[in-house]
Design an enzyme around this catalytic site. Structure first.
Site, PDB file in Angstrom:
ATOM      1  N   HIS A 175      -9.733  -4.668  56.199  1.00  0.00           N
ATOM      2  CA  HIS A 175     -10.077  -4.819  57.567  1.00  0.00           C
ATOM      3  C   HIS A 175     -11.295  -3.460  57.715  1.00  0.00           C
ATOM      4  O   HIS A 175     -12.074  -3.746  58.488  1.00  0.00           O
ATOM      5  CB  HIS A 175      -9.115  -4.495  58.325  1.00  0.00           C
ATOM      6  CG  HIS A 175      -9.472  -4.341  59.881  1.00  0.00           C
ATOM      7  ND1 HIS A 175      -9.209  -5.520  60.813  1.00  0.00           N
ATOM      8  CD2 HIS A 175      -9.721  -3.339  60.811  1.00  0.00           C
ATOM      9  CE1 HIS A 175      -9.615  -4.868  62.013  1.00  0.00           C
ATOM     10  NE2 HIS A 175      -9.986  -3.743  61.930  1.00  0.00           N
ATOM     11  N   GLU A 176     -10.751  -2.451  57.354  1.00  0.00           N
ATOM     12  CA  GLU A 176     -11.868  -1.376  57.559  1.00  0.00           C
ATOM     13  C   GLU A 176     -13.167  -1.587  56.622  1.00  0.00           C
ATOM     14  O   GLU A 176     -14.391  -1.278  57.285  1.00  0.00           O
ATOM     15  CB  GLU A 176     -11.328   0.094  57.020  1.00  0.00           C
ATOM     16  CG  GLU A 176     -10.205   0.481  57.987  1.00  0.00           C
ATOM     17  CD  GLU A 176     -10.552   0.449  59.290  1.00  0.00           C
ATOM     18  OE1 GLU A 176     -11.750   0.731  59.926  1.00  0.00           O
ATOM     19  OE2 GLU A 176      -9.607   0.304  60.176  1.00  0.00           O
TER      20      GLU A 176
ATOM     21  N   HIS B 115     -15.432  -3.941  58.622  1.00  0.00           N
ATOM     22  CA  HIS B 115     -16.321  -3.188  59.814  1.00  0.00           C
ATOM     23  C   HIS B 115     -17.494  -2.817  59.227  1.00  0.00           C
ATOM     24  O   HIS B 115     -18.526  -2.701  59.719  1.00  0.00           O
ATOM     25  CB  HIS B 115     -15.323  -2.199  60.141  1.00  0.00           C
ATOM     26  CG  HIS B 115     -14.372  -2.355  61.329  1.00  0.00           C
ATOM     27  ND1 HIS B 115     -14.726  -3.244  62.487  1.00  0.00           N
ATOM     28  CD2 HIS B 115     -13.046  -2.174  61.673  1.00  0.00           C
ATOM     29  CE1 HIS B 115     -13.612  -3.317  63.170  1.00  0.00           C
ATOM     30  NE2 HIS B 115     -12.670  -2.676  62.937  1.00  0.00           N
TER      31      HIS B 115
ATOM     32  N   GLU C 153     -13.413  -6.758  66.351  1.00  0.00           N
ATOM     33  CA  GLU C 153     -11.907  -6.522  65.877  1.00  0.00           C
ATOM     34  C   GLU C 153     -11.432  -7.915  65.067  1.00  0.00           C
ATOM     35  O   GLU C 153     -10.942  -8.038  64.071  1.00  0.00           O
ATOM     36  CB  GLU C 153     -10.879  -6.294  66.873  1.00  0.00           C
ATOM     37  CG  GLU C 153     -10.987  -4.703  67.120  1.00  0.00           C
ATOM     38  CD  GLU C 153     -10.633  -3.840  65.751  1.00  0.00           C
ATOM     39  OE1 GLU C 153      -9.721  -4.294  64.902  1.00  0.00           O
ATOM     40  OE2 GLU C 153     -11.451  -2.934  65.518  1.00  0.00           O
TER      41      GLU C 153
HETATM   42 ZN    ZN Z   1     -10.684  -2.498  63.462  1.00  0.00          ZN
END
Ligand code: ZN
Length: 257
Positions: free
Chosen positions: A127-128, A131, A190
């Site tokens: 997830h990071e 980003h 997100e």
């Molecule tokens: Zn996030």
């Protein structure tokens, strides 16, 4: 056409020449006014001050697990030009993780209680990294600048030639980098990071179903007396978990083990 409208049209054309990008895997078009080089060097400065300030863990089972998970996900991300590094920070009180542009990923030991196992950690790291790949920080900063500064300053900033414009970028990014941990990304970003993150973990050989378990553990802790800081930037409720369920079939098409 009104003069204002034509100015806006010309402006968006100029901006697109410099600043239109599209996010990997999703193809969503983005307005990004900061170059990847600028973004990376700013990320590197933030990294240097963080490793000086925080207690970095090396040579433990947990730090080795983070390095293993990180290198597998970085390989799936297929950006060898990034300077990937996975830093475990000793702080059991802080359940958090974040990544800086250029590929520096920070995980606090406090989040290991929620990730539980390697696939759980792959959920957070994926997830990071998502980003970072989708340049969400630079996008957030560009949108912020666009709403704050006037037309003249904007054109100067797009050109990035004047020291004033460069300083404006740096200070805006500095703010974003320092409070990046608590300043949430938009819901759209997100959702996109969830989607790309699941694909990356699947490509790296981790069953993306593990993401559901992680987010459910997070969701339960939200009801507890001390919700982890990761939740302040990643509000987790039924809706998020449902969306992640909806993303599983796409991620599973990348999962081969
Ligand atoms: Zn996030």
């Amino acid at each position: 056409m009104s003069p204002v409208r034509s100015i806006l049209l010309i402006l968006s054309f100029v901006l697109c020449m410099y600043g239109c990008a599209s996010a990997p895997y999703t193809g969503r078009s983005q307005l990004i006014l900061i170059s990847e080089d600028q973004e990376r060097s700013l990320g590197f400065s933030a990294y240097q001050s963080l490793v000086k300030k925080e207690k970095v863990v090396r040579g433990t089972a947990a730090s080795e697990m983070l390095e293993r998970v990180g290198s597998r996900i970085a390989a799936a991300a297929d950006r060898p030009d990034y300077d990937w590094e996975f830093v475990l920070i000793e702080n059991d009180q802080v359940a958090n993780a974040f990544a800086l542009p250029g590929g520096k990923v920070f995980v606090y030991t406090g989040i290991l209680e929620y990730t539980k196992n390697e696939a759980g950690l792959a959920t957070v790291v994926g997830h990071e990294i998502a980003h970072v790949l989708a340049r969400h920080g630079a996008e957030r900063m560009s949108i912020g600048l666009l709403s704050q500064i006037g037309e003249t300053a904007l054109v100067a900033a797009v050109n990035s030639q004047s020291p004033t414009a460069v300083r404006a970028f740096q200070s805006a990014y500095g703010i974003a980098a320092n409070i990046g941990v608590i300043l949430p990304y938009s819901r759209q970003q997100e959702y996109e990071a969830d989607r790309i993150g699941l694909i990356l973990m699947a490509k790296a050989g981790y069953d993306p179903h593990a993401a559901l378990d992680f987010w459910e553990r997070m969701s339960r802790s939200a009801q507890g007396p001390k919700p982890p800081p990761f939740l302040s930037t990643h509000p987790t409720d039924e809706a998020r978990i449902k969306k992640i369920q909806g993303l599983l079939p796409e991620a599973l098409s990348y999962y081969s083990r």
